[in-house]
Design a protein around this motif. Structure first.
Motif, PDB file in Angstrom:
ATOM      1  N   ASN A  53       0.858  -1.188   0.000  1.00 44.46           N
ATOM      2  CA  ASN A  53       0.000   0.000   0.000  1.00 44.46           C
ATOM      3  C   ASN A  53       0.894   1.238   0.000  1.00 44.46           C
ATOM      4  O   ASN A  53       1.513   1.556   1.007  1.00 44.46           O
ATOM      5  N   GLN A 108      -0.245   4.400  -1.311  1.00 42.84           N
ATOM      6  CA  GLN A 108      -1.055   5.554  -1.698  1.00 42.84           C
ATOM      7  C   GLN A 108      -0.677   6.795  -0.900  1.00 42.84           C
ATOM      8  O   GLN A 108      -0.152   6.693   0.210  1.00 42.84           O
ATOM      9  N   ALA A 151      -2.942  -7.651  -2.506  1.00 41.11           N
ATOM     10  CA  ALA A 151      -3.479  -6.291  -2.335  1.00 41.11           C
ATOM     11  C   ALA A 151      -2.406  -5.303  -2.765  1.00 41.11           C
ATOM     12  O   ALA A 151      -1.248  -5.429  -2.379  1.00 41.11           O
ATOM     13  N   PHE A 152      -2.809  -4.319  -3.582  1.00 41.10           N
ATOM     14  CA  PHE A 152      -1.866  -3.353  -4.130  1.00 41.10           C
ATOM     15  C   PHE A 152      -2.597  -2.028  -4.288  1.00 41.10           C
ATOM     16  O   PHE A 152      -3.725  -1.991  -4.770  1.00 41.10           O
ATOM     17  N   ASN A 153      -1.952  -0.913  -3.857  1.00 40.22           N
ATOM     18  CA  ASN A 153      -2.590   0.395  -3.982  1.00 40.22           C
ATOM     19  C   ASN A 153      -1.520   1.469  -4.129  1.00 40.22           C
ATOM     20  O   ASN A 153      -0.660   1.617  -3.269  1.00 40.22           O
ATOM     21  N   ALA A 176      -2.710   4.659  -5.347  1.00 39.89           N
ATOM     22  CA  ALA A 176      -3.584   5.794  -5.656  1.00 39.89           C
ATOM     23  C   ALA A 176      -3.017   7.094  -5.090  1.00 39.89           C
ATOM     24  O   ALA A 176      -2.299   7.098  -4.087  1.00 39.89           O
ATOM     25  N   PHE A 236      -5.621  -5.659 -10.709  1.00 36.30           N
ATOM     26  CA  PHE A 236      -6.205  -4.874  -9.622  1.00 36.30           C
ATOM     27  C   PHE A 236      -7.152  -3.828 -10.201  1.00 36.30           C
ATOM     28  O   PHE A 236      -7.015  -3.416 -11.358  1.00 36.30           O
ATOM     29  N   SER A 237      -8.100  -3.374  -9.397  1.00 36.54           N
ATOM     30  CA  SER A 237      -9.117  -2.441  -9.885  1.00 36.54           C
ATOM     31  C   SER A 237      -8.524  -1.064 -10.178  1.00 36.54           C
ATOM     32  O   SER A 237      -7.474  -0.688  -9.652  1.00 36.54           O
ATOM     33  N   SER A 295      -9.457   1.765  -9.183  1.00 36.16           N
ATOM     34  CA  SER A 295      -9.401   2.638  -8.001  1.00 36.16           C
ATOM     35  C   SER A 295      -8.047   2.558  -7.306  1.00 36.16           C
ATOM     36  O   SER A 295      -7.644   3.491  -6.618  1.00 36.16           O
ATOM     37  N   LYS A 296      -7.322   1.472  -7.485  1.00 38.95           N
ATOM     38  CA  LYS A 296      -5.999   1.307  -6.859  1.00 38.95           C
ATOM     39  C   LYS A 296      -4.933   2.148  -7.558  1.00 38.95           C
ATOM     40  O   LYS A 296      -3.829   2.302  -7.046  1.00 38.95           O
ATOM     41  N   PHE A 297      -5.269   2.710  -8.749  1.00 42.18           N
ATOM     42  CA  PHE A 297      -4.345   3.535  -9.510  1.00 42.18           C
ATOM     43  C   PHE A 297      -4.858   4.969  -9.683  1.00 42.18           C
ATOM     44  O   PHE A 297      -4.228   5.776 -10.354  1.00 42.18           O
TER      45      PHE A 297
END
Length: 124
Positions: free
Chosen positions: A8, A10, A30-32, A34, A49-50, A52-54
């Motif tokens: 994570n 972000q 799990a990866f984020n 953002a 990944f979705s 929203s994670k970027f």
């Protein structure tokens, strides 16, 4: 970092591209990233990944975001998977070494092909 499960990053003001080595993180669940300043294409493994994670990275492109503009490069990196040694491989190699050493020590006549070397064999 091959055993990394969660990453994570972000809200860190990270800039530049996401390194292609992130494709080696096959255990990542799990990866984020953002709300950073990232740019360039998203590595293929992270495309699962979705979006929203970027989000909040104006320069990022590729799935799951918008397509990247055509590149002038004619080549694409190829993903290579390397097999890792596990504990069973290490144990097998060690047992093989010990068995080979014991056989060579107790039966040297099996490994000497010339009579000229026969004088150097010492019986215990």
């Amino acid at each position: 970092m091959t055993y990394l499960d969660i990453l994570n990053l972000q809200h860190n003001q990270l800039s530049g591209q996401i390194p292609p080595q992130f494709d080696l993180l096959i255990r990542l669940t799990a990866f984020n990233v953002a709300e950073n300043l990232l740019s360039g294409p998203i590595p293929s493994l992270l495309q699962n990944f979705s979006a929203s994670k970027f989000a909040g990275n104006q320069g990022l492109c590729g799935a799951p975001l918008d397509d990247c503009p055509p590149s002038r490069r004619r080549w694409r990196p190829v993903r290579i998977r390397l097999h890792r040694l596990n504990d069973q491989s290490n144990i097998g190699a060690a047992v093989g070494f010990v068995v080979g050493f014991v056989v060579a020590f107790y039966f040297p006549h099996l490994f000497v092909c010339s009579k000229r070397f026969g004088a150097y064999i010492v019986r215990i």
